[in-house]
Design a protein around this motif. Structure first.
Motif, PDB file in Angstrom:
ATOM      1  N   ALA A 262      -5.520   2.787   1.387  1.00 14.76           N
ATOM      2  CA  ALA A 262      -4.189   2.621   1.977  1.00 14.76           C
ATOM      3  C   ALA A 262      -3.752   3.904   2.680  1.00 14.76           C
ATOM      4  O   ALA A 262      -3.152   3.852   3.764  1.00 14.76           O
ATOM      5  CB  ALA A 262      -3.178   2.243   0.895  1.00 14.76           C
TER       6      ALA A 262
ATOM      7  N   ALA B 116      -2.966   4.206   6.606  1.00 16.58           N
ATOM      8  CA  ALA B 116      -1.669   4.680   7.077  1.00 16.58           C
ATOM      9  C   ALA B 116      -1.827   5.849   8.038  1.00 16.58           C
ATOM     10  O   ALA B 116      -1.141   5.928   9.064  1.00 16.58           O
ATOM     11  CB  ALA B 116      -0.801   5.077   5.890  1.00 16.58           C
TER      12      ALA B 116
ATOM     13  N   ASP C 253      -3.214   4.497  11.350  1.00 12.52           N
ATOM     14  CA  ASP C 253      -2.196   3.699  12.023  1.00 12.52           C
ATOM     15  C   ASP C 253      -1.100   4.596  12.601  1.00 12.52           C
ATOM     16  O   ASP C 253      -0.636   4.384  13.732  1.00 12.52           O
ATOM     17  CB  ASP C 253      -1.593   2.698  11.032  1.00 12.52           C
ATOM     18  CG  ASP C 253      -0.741   1.643  11.717  1.00 12.52           C
ATOM     19  OD1 ASP C 253      -1.240   0.995  12.656  1.00 12.52           O
ATOM     20  OD2 ASP C 253       0.423   1.481  11.329  1.00 12.52           O
TER      21      ASP C 253
ATOM     22  N   TRP D 265      -3.808  -3.137  -1.819  1.00 10.57           N
ATOM     23  CA  TRP D 265      -3.750  -2.404  -0.544  1.00 10.57           C
ATOM     24  C   TRP D 265      -2.504  -2.805   0.238  1.00 10.57           C
ATOM     25  O   TRP D 265      -1.733  -1.954   0.692  1.00 10.57           O
ATOM     26  CB  TRP D 265      -5.019  -2.715   0.234  1.00 10.57           C
ATOM     27  CG  TRP D 265      -5.223  -1.991   1.522  1.00 10.57           C
ATOM     28  CD1 TRP D 265      -5.872  -0.816   1.708  1.00 10.57           C
ATOM     29  CD2 TRP D 265      -4.813  -2.432   2.834  1.00 10.57           C
ATOM     30  NE1 TRP D 265      -5.895  -0.481   3.044  1.00 10.57           N
ATOM     31  CE2 TRP D 265      -5.254  -1.454   3.751  1.00 10.57           C
ATOM     32  CE3 TRP D 265      -4.134  -3.554   3.320  1.00 10.57           C
ATOM     33  CZ2 TRP D 265      -5.028  -1.564   5.128  1.00 10.57           C
ATOM     34  CZ3 TRP D 265      -3.900  -3.665   4.673  1.00 10.57           C
ATOM     35  CH2 TRP D 265      -4.347  -2.680   5.564  1.00 10.57           C
ATOM     36  N   LYS D 266      -2.267  -4.096   0.380  1.00  5.77           N
ATOM     37  CA  LYS D 266      -1.102  -4.573   1.136  1.00  5.77           C
ATOM     38  C   LYS D 266       0.204  -4.182   0.445  1.00  5.77           C
ATOM     39  O   LYS D 266       1.174  -3.801   1.106  1.00  5.77           O
ATOM     40  CB  LYS D 266      -1.171  -6.095   1.310  1.00  5.77           C
ATOM     41  CG  LYS D 266      -2.272  -6.571   2.241  1.00  5.77           C
ATOM     42  CD  LYS D 266      -2.134  -8.049   2.567  1.00  5.77           C
ATOM     43  CE  LYS D 266      -2.167  -8.924   1.341  1.00  5.77           C
ATOM     44  NZ  LYS D 266      -2.084 -10.362   1.663  1.00  5.77           N
TER      45      LYS D 266
ATOM     46  N   ILE E 230       1.090  -0.442   0.849  1.00 10.72           N
ATOM     47  CA  ILE E 230       1.571  -0.143   2.207  1.00 10.72           C
ATOM     48  C   ILE E 230       2.948  -0.751   2.433  1.00 10.72           C
ATOM     49  O   ILE E 230       3.856  -0.093   2.958  1.00 10.72           O
ATOM     50  CB  ILE E 230       0.559  -0.649   3.251  1.00 10.72           C
ATOM     51  CG1 ILE E 230      -0.750   0.147   3.138  1.00 10.72           C
ATOM     52  CG2 ILE E 230       1.138  -0.530   4.661  1.00 10.72           C
ATOM     53  CD1 ILE E 230      -1.855  -0.343   4.042  1.00 10.72           C
ATOM     54  N   ALA E 231       3.133  -2.007   2.034  1.00 10.25           N
ATOM     55  CA  ALA E 231       4.421  -2.668   2.262  1.00 10.25           C
ATOM     56  C   ALA E 231       5.546  -1.958   1.517  1.00 10.25           C
ATOM     57  O   ALA E 231       6.643  -1.748   2.062  1.00 10.25           O
ATOM     58  CB  ALA E 231       4.338  -4.130   1.831  1.00 10.25           C
TER      59      ALA E 231
ATOM     60  N   THR F 292       3.054   3.271   7.067  1.00  7.88           N
ATOM     61  CA  THR F 292       2.378   2.898   8.308  1.00  7.88           C
ATOM     62  C   THR F 292       3.385   2.685   9.433  1.00  7.88           C
ATOM     63  O   THR F 292       4.565   2.427   9.199  1.00  7.88           O
ATOM     64  CB  THR F 292       1.582   1.599   8.121  1.00  7.88           C
ATOM     65  OG1 THR F 292       2.464   0.582   7.636  1.00  7.88           O
ATOM     66  CG2 THR F 292       0.441   1.789   7.148  1.00  7.88           C
TER      67      THR F 292
ATOM     68  N   ARG G  93       4.332  -2.863  10.394  1.00  7.81           N
ATOM     69  CA  ARG G  93       5.058  -3.454   9.269  1.00  7.81           C
ATOM     70  C   ARG G  93       4.724  -4.939   9.144  1.00  7.81           C
ATOM     71  O   ARG G  93       4.614  -5.617  10.157  1.00  7.81           O
ATOM     72  CB  ARG G  93       6.577  -3.281   9.469  1.00  7.81           C
ATOM     73  CG  ARG G  93       7.049  -1.836   9.293  1.00  7.81           C
ATOM     74  CD  ARG G  93       8.526  -1.733   9.627  1.00  7.81           C
ATOM     75  NE  ARG G  93       9.043  -0.390   9.420  1.00  7.81           N
ATOM     76  CZ  ARG G  93       9.753  -0.007   8.348  1.00  7.81           C
ATOM     77  NH1 ARG G  93      10.011  -0.880   7.409  1.00  7.81           N
ATOM     78  NH2 ARG G  93      10.183   1.224   8.230  1.00  7.81           N
TER      79      ARG G  93
ATOM     80  N   HIS H 196       2.290  -4.209   7.127  1.00  4.22           N
ATOM     81  CA  HIS H 196       1.030  -3.473   6.993  1.00  4.22           C
ATOM     82  C   HIS H 196       0.192  -3.791   8.224  1.00  4.22           C
ATOM     83  O   HIS H 196       0.472  -4.772   8.939  1.00  4.22           O
ATOM     84  CB  HIS H 196       0.290  -3.886   5.711  1.00  4.22           C
ATOM     85  CG  HIS H 196       0.061  -5.373   5.604  1.00  4.22           C
ATOM     86  ND1 HIS H 196      -0.896  -6.043   6.335  1.00  4.22           N
ATOM     87  CD2 HIS H 196       0.689  -6.331   4.866  1.00  4.22           C
ATOM     88  CE1 HIS H 196      -0.862  -7.328   6.050  1.00  4.22           C
ATOM     89  NE2 HIS H 196       0.095  -7.536   5.163  1.00  4.22           N
TER      90      HIS H 196
END
Length: 389
Positions: free
Chosen positions: A87, A91, A94, A137-138, A141-142, A168, A171, A173
């Motif tokens: 992640a 990030a 990204d 992972w999601k 990040i979220a 990130t 959005r 993710h």
């Protein structure tokens, strides 16, 4: 419709199965392909993963400054890196690229290669691990956008207080792509990803896969996008295209084909088995279409020696455009393409096929807002007229 190209980090060739006419796959060449894809108007590039490839994340990072709009569809393999570290990597890439990261979740593969990477899970267990991985992972990040931490305990993976301090750009993710042909793969796709990718099978087979994944997603209250991974061999005429296909395998011999097929048969990938069933190892040097043109303009010859995506659209620009539109009519809107050599074919496909694709795509391509000239000035005075499509 979004058209992607490919960075050949596992090698580049003009003739499959041989080093005859091969090109050195180094950073300078990857950069040339990326710049070409960016300037020609491709949506993004797929960067593969595996023992035979340069590291996908490092390659993607190295190409940020060489490109402007190009997105990076970076292969992500669960089990090699912890989801929290992955992640952070995502990030960073990204953020530094201004939101140009997309990830391609890769679960299956060669048991020998996986063992070399310390992966000894069964096929079913790998999909369980992948599901847990992408959920963590999601979520990491979220939640980073709200400054929150994540706790998760699964069968294979566990995190406590996992946190991402630099959120990130994308959005919630970066978009997640995934491809697989087994029931476990379809279940994972339906539950966890944004775009399901299939390898290039005949339209009726692709339609069945799309329908199955779509139905599974609907039962979970989700909707997905769909895409396809294909090679392309496009020329001014159909005859030229098939001659180019014959040239691509002109240095192959039966020993090389047999060795490759034995290796592929050891893999536990349902998708790889489906690719092998399309060509069944048939190779007739005198007639490369015989037994390998499995659907109009769809050729299984690449899969004789190449693992993974093993089919190519072969034909004139109009034929290839028509086949792409047929797949689009099935609900596919992402087309991840490649061709040999990748630099040359990226230009050829864009110049010949892009003008035949839907108007809304053509209007977004670079060059539409430029004054030109397009083509060489004639006799120091005359600018060539723009072709009307």
């Amino acid at each position: 419709m979004k058209i992607f190209w490919f960075i050949p980090t596992h090698g580049e060739t003009r003739y499959l199965g041989t080093n005859h006419g091969a090109r050195q796959a180094d950073f300078a060449y990857f950069k040339q392909v990326a710049i070409a894809a960016d300037s020609l108007g491709y949506e993004g590039v797929l960067i593969p993963t595996g023992r035979s490839c340069e590291d996908s994340w490092i390659v993607a990072a190295s190409l940020i400054d060489a490109t402007r709009r190009l997105k990076f569809l970076v292969a992500l393999r669960p089990g090699l890196v912890a989801p929290s570290q992955s992640a952070r990597m995502a990030a960073t890439l990204d953020r530094l690229s201004g939101g140009r990261l997309m990830v391609n979740l890769v679960t299956g593969g060669d048991p020998g290669e996986l063992a070399g990477d310390g992966q000894f899970l069964s096929h079913a267990e790998r999909y369980q691990e992948s599901t847990e991985f992408i959920r963590i992972w999601k979520e990491i990040i979220a939640r980073s956008h709200e400054g929150e931490a994540v706790d998760f305990e699964g069968r294979h993976l566990r995190v406590e207080g996992a946190k991402l301090l630099y959120p990130t750009w994308s959005r919630p993710h970066p978009p997640v792509f995934f491809g697989g042909s087994s029931e476990a793969a379809h279940e994972l796709a339906a539950a966890e990803v944004e775009t399901y990718l299939t390898w290039g099978e005949p339209p009726e087979a692709v339609a069945a896969k799309v329908a199955d994944v779509k139905a599974r997603a609907a039962r979970l209250g989700r909707t997905l996008k769909f895409g396809i991974r294909l090679h392309v061999i496009v020329r001014e005429t159909e005859d030229e295209a098939w001659r180019a296909a014959a040239d691509l395998v002109s240095h192959l011999d039966e020993t090389t084909v047999e060795a490759a097929q034995r290796k592929f048969a050891q893999m536990d990938s349902a998708g790889q088995r489906r690719m092998a069933e399309l060509h069944r190892g048939k190779f007739n040097r005198a007639n490369v279409r015989e037994g390998l043109e499995i659907s109009p303009n769809l050729w299984a010859g690449v899969g004789l020696v190449r693992g993974g995506a093993g089919t190519a659209l072969v034909g004139s620009a109009q034929q290839v455009a028509d086949r792409i539109k047929e797949y689009a009519a099935l609900g596919l809107d992402h087309f991840v393409l490649s061709g040999y050599p990748h630099l040359d074919e990226a230009h050829r496909f864009a110049e010949l096929v892009f003008p035949l694709l839907p108007l809304e795509l053509r209007e977004r391509l670079p060059g539409q807002a430029l004054t030109g000239p397009f083509g060489e000035i004639v006799a120091n005075s005359f600018v060539p007229k723009v072709a009307q499509s």
